[in-house]
Structures are given as structure tokens and as C-alpha cells.
Design an enzyme around this catalytic site. Structure first.
Site, PDB file in Angstrom:
ATOM      1  N   HIS A  51       0.861  -1.184   0.000  1.00  0.00           N
ATOM      2  CA  HIS A  51       0.000   0.000   0.000  1.00  0.00           C
ATOM      3  C   HIS A  51       0.899   1.236   0.000  1.00  0.00           C
ATOM      4  O   HIS A  51       1.205   1.787   1.053  1.00  0.00           O
ATOM      5  CB  HIS A  51      -0.913  -0.008   1.227  1.00  0.00           C
ATOM      6  CG  HIS A  51      -1.948   1.069   1.237  1.00  0.00           C
ATOM      7  ND1 HIS A  51      -3.112   0.967   1.940  1.00  0.00           N
ATOM      8  CD2 HIS A  51      -1.993   2.282   0.623  1.00  0.00           C
ATOM      9  CE1 HIS A  51      -3.835   2.060   1.769  1.00  0.00           C
ATOM     10  NE2 HIS A  51      -3.160   2.873   0.982  1.00  0.00           N
ATOM     11  N   ARG A  53       1.848   4.970  -0.096  1.00  0.00           N
ATOM     12  CA  ARG A  53       1.163   6.240   0.169  1.00  0.00           C
ATOM     13  C   ARG A  53       1.980   7.391  -0.413  1.00  0.00           C
ATOM     14  O   ARG A  53       3.179   7.232  -0.687  1.00  0.00           O
ATOM     15  CB  ARG A  53       0.928   6.410   1.664  1.00  0.00           C
ATOM     16  CG  ARG A  53      -0.174   5.484   2.175  1.00  0.00           C
ATOM     17  CD  ARG A  53      -0.461   5.695   3.652  1.00  0.00           C
ATOM     18  NE  ARG A  53      -1.726   5.066   4.038  1.00  0.00           N
ATOM     19  CZ  ARG A  53      -1.871   3.803   4.397  1.00  0.00           C
ATOM     20  NH1 ARG A  53      -0.815   3.011   4.412  1.00  0.00           N
ATOM     21  NH2 ARG A  53      -3.044   3.326   4.741  1.00  0.00           N
ATOM     22  N   GLU A  83      -2.517  -1.599  -3.235  1.00  0.00           N
ATOM     23  CA  GLU A  83      -3.632  -0.868  -2.638  1.00  0.00           C
ATOM     24  C   GLU A  83      -3.359   0.627  -2.668  1.00  0.00           C
ATOM     25  O   GLU A  83      -2.211   1.059  -2.547  1.00  0.00           O
ATOM     26  CB  GLU A  83      -3.820  -1.280  -1.176  1.00  0.00           C
ATOM     27  CG  GLU A  83      -4.059  -2.751  -0.941  1.00  0.00           C
ATOM     28  CD  GLU A  83      -4.198  -3.082   0.531  1.00  0.00           C
ATOM     29  OE1 GLU A  83      -4.745  -4.158   0.828  1.00  0.00           O
ATOM     30  OE2 GLU A  83      -3.753  -2.274   1.376  1.00  0.00           O
ATOM     31  N   THR A 113      -3.210   4.505   8.847  1.00  0.00           N
ATOM     32  CA  THR A 113      -3.619   3.232   8.273  1.00  0.00           C
ATOM     33  C   THR A 113      -5.073   3.339   7.860  1.00  0.00           C
ATOM     34  O   THR A 113      -5.764   4.291   8.235  1.00  0.00           O
ATOM     35  CB  THR A 113      -3.414   2.080   9.282  1.00  0.00           C
ATOM     36  OG1 THR A 113      -3.656   0.840   8.628  1.00  0.00           O
ATOM     37  CG2 THR A 113      -4.340   2.226  10.473  1.00  0.00           C
ATOM     38  N   HIS A 213      -7.392  -6.320   7.619  1.00  0.00           N
ATOM     39  CA  HIS A 213      -7.146  -5.351   8.688  1.00  0.00           C
ATOM     40  C   HIS A 213      -7.270  -6.006  10.050  1.00  0.00           C
ATOM     41  O   HIS A 213      -8.331  -6.485  10.435  1.00  0.00           O
ATOM     42  CB  HIS A 213      -8.061  -4.131   8.622  1.00  0.00           C
ATOM     43  CG  HIS A 213      -7.323  -2.873   9.013  1.00  0.00           C
ATOM     44  ND1 HIS A 213      -7.147  -2.491  10.322  1.00  0.00           N
ATOM     45  CD2 HIS A 213      -6.697  -1.943   8.263  1.00  0.00           C
ATOM     46  CE1 HIS A 213      -6.451  -1.363  10.357  1.00  0.00           C
ATOM     47  NE2 HIS A 213      -6.155  -1.009   9.118  1.00  0.00           N
ATOM     48  N   GLY A 236      -0.784  -7.934   7.289  1.00  0.00           N
ATOM     49  CA  GLY A 236       0.526  -7.320   7.417  1.00  0.00           C
ATOM     50  C   GLY A 236       0.985  -7.188   8.847  1.00  0.00           C
ATOM     51  O   GLY A 236       1.944  -7.827   9.282  1.00  0.00           O
ATOM     52  N   HIS A 237       0.288  -6.362   9.622  1.00  0.00           N
ATOM     53  CA  HIS A 237       0.745  -6.060  10.978  1.00  0.00           C
ATOM     54  C   HIS A 237       0.787  -7.315  11.843  1.00  0.00           C
ATOM     55  O   HIS A 237       1.779  -7.576  12.528  1.00  0.00           O
ATOM     56  CB  HIS A 237      -0.166  -5.007  11.612  1.00  0.00           C
ATOM     57  CG  HIS A 237       0.349  -4.480  12.912  1.00  0.00           C
ATOM     58  ND1 HIS A 237       1.267  -3.457  12.987  1.00  0.00           N
ATOM     59  CD2 HIS A 237       0.093  -4.853  14.191  1.00  0.00           C
ATOM     60  CE1 HIS A 237       1.559  -3.210  14.257  1.00  0.00           C
ATOM     61  NE2 HIS A 237       0.852  -4.041  15.008  1.00  0.00           N
TER      62      HIS A 237
END
Length: 260
Positions: A51, A53, A83, A113, A213, A236-237
Site C-alpha cells: 500500500h 502512500r 492498494e 492506516t 485489517h 501485514g501487521h
């Protein structure tokens, strides 16, 4: 009456943003995002998610190109998912990467996030144009949505191929053992996805479902039981936190066991 659906194995796409964030804390080339991608794909992960940014605070634009090249050259069976918010710059990057899937999210650039899904009817024109451009480039499109049947149905109407359920609220309630209502909403949203008309491919019914998420080894079984035909999760996290204890290969294997 809601659907009675047979369970299918759910694919695991590992989000590497947390790895890139750790790398970016210092002016060092490690941990190397491409090397970690090899580790998780060799361990059996089905794909990689990033993702990027606008401020490149974790995934850099160069990472997107490097990972796209890795998939093409070394892991042609794996999937690459990019994303982001459908700004012109992001769409250019996503299309240049030839990612198999582009997941559109409604993030403000200042957000740390993702914390909400699209209001699809409100953003109809923006999404319709972005989805059309990505389809013309041969890419599958998923919309990041809250667990609401109305937004799921609207995603089908705007031409999306998939929806990705925002599972942050479910995960937060799961930690407090107060997630029964959220599971009911997930069932209803999944039912809507299965029934949604699909404008992008006339004659085909239904939207494929992804989720992402705050998903963990603890809460994934409840999610899978509720949406047994879930196609893919992007994690991910949670998996990165587990990898700090057990290493990425073992963490991937543990998540695959839960998702099978």
C-alpha cells in the site's frame, strides 16, 4: 435465509508495509523488502500486498516496481496486490506495475492506516472512472468496504470484481469477546456479495470476497467460519508481529494452516 456455503481454502497475501516501515526508520537497505517477499512466497504465501502512500513513509514507489519484477521473474504463480487511493499518480503507478489486483481504498494521505471503507454511492463517479481505467489495463479491481450490505451491493453496481471487507471493527470487538453482532453483519454482507450483479462482466453474478485489517491467528477461525467462501486475506501487521517471534516462514505456515 442466508446462504449455506461450503468452505474453500482462503489465499494468503502478505502485506509488506510494516517491513518497509521498519527499513525506513534508518538510512539502511534492510530489512530488504524483496528478500522478505522471497521468504514468505517460498514458505507458501499466495501473494504479496503493498500500500504505497504519497509520502512513501513505508512502501516506496521503487518497491512497487521491484516487487512487480520479482513476481514476474521468480514467482509467476503468485499474485501481486497494490492498494491505494485512486489519485492519478496512484493509478499510473498501479497500472505500470501490472499488479494482478488493485485494491482501491478511501484513505486520506494523512491517515496512519486504513480505518474505513468506501461510501460507494457517494463516490460512484470517481470509482467508476478508476475501475474502468484499470479494467482497460487488464487488472482486477477490489473495493475496500465497510461490512455493510448496501456498500457491497453498490460495489457490484460500480463494476468492481471483488470487495475487501474492512475487518478492523470485528478484530477490535473480538479482543473483548463482543463480536457476535459483527459476525452477523459479516454474514449479511457476504450474502449481498454473492447476490450482487456484476456490471463489469455481464451475465456473471456475485462478487468475490477478500478481507483485511487486524487479522490474526486468533480471530481468523471465527472469520472463516462466518464467511467460508472467503477468497483472500491480506495480512501485514499481525503476521509481522508473529514473525518477530517465530520468523516469517513459520508465521506464514501457521496462517496457512488456519486458512486451509
Amino acid at each position: 435465509m442466508l446462504d449455506e456455503i461450503a468452505a474453500v481454502p482462503t489465499k494468503l497475501s502478505v502485506n509488506l508495509n510494516a517491513v518497509a516501515f521498519l527499513r525506513n526508520r534508518r538510512d539502511m537497505p534492510w530489512p530488504n523488502v524483496v528478500d522478505i517477499a522471497r521468504l514468505v512466497l517460498d514458505a507458501g504465501a499466495h501473494g504479496i500486498t503493498v500500500h504505497p502512500r504519497p509520502d512513501q513513509r513505508h512502501i516506496r514507489f521503487s518497491d512497487v516496481h521491484d516487487l512487480a519484477a520479482l513476481i514476474v521473474s521468480e514467482y509467476p504463480e503468485a499474485e501481486f496486490n497494490v492498494e491505494g487511493y485512486p489519485s492519478p499518480d496512484f493509478l499510473d503507478l498501479a497500472m505500470a506495475s501490472k499488479a494482478h489486483q488493485v485494491t482501491l481504498v478511501p484513505d486520506d494521505p494523512s491517515q496512519s492506516t486504513s480505518d474505513h471503507g468506501w461510501q460507494v454511492e457517494k463516490d460512484h463517479d470517481l470509482l467508476y472512472r478508476a475501475i474502468g481505467a484499470l479494467h482497460a489495463n487488464g487488472q482486477r479491481v477490489s473495493l475496500f468496504v465497510d461490512v455493510r450490505a448496501a456498500d457491497v451491493l453498490a460495489a457490484g453496481g460500480v463494476g468492481a470484481d471483488r470487495v475487501e471487507f474492512y475487518t478492523g471493527p470485528f478484530a477490535a470487538l473480538f479482543e473483548r469477546s463482543d463480536h457476535v453482532q459483527e459476525l452477523g453483519q459479516l454474514r449479511e454482507a457476504a450474502h449481498a456479495a454473492r447476490q450482487a450483479g456484476h456490471n463489469a462482466q455481464p451475465g456473471l453474478r456475485g462478487l468475490t470476497m477478500n478481507a483485511g485489517h487486524d487479522l490474526t491467528l486468533s480471530n481468523l477461525p471465527a472469520l472463516k467460519e462466518t464467511v467460508p467462501d472467503l477468497a483472500e486475506v491480506s495480512i501485514g501487521h499481525g503476521i509481522t508481529a508473529d514473525a518477530l517471534v517465530m520468523g516469517f516462514p513459520e508465521a506464514v505456515r501457521r496462517y496457512l494452516q488456519v486458512l486451509s
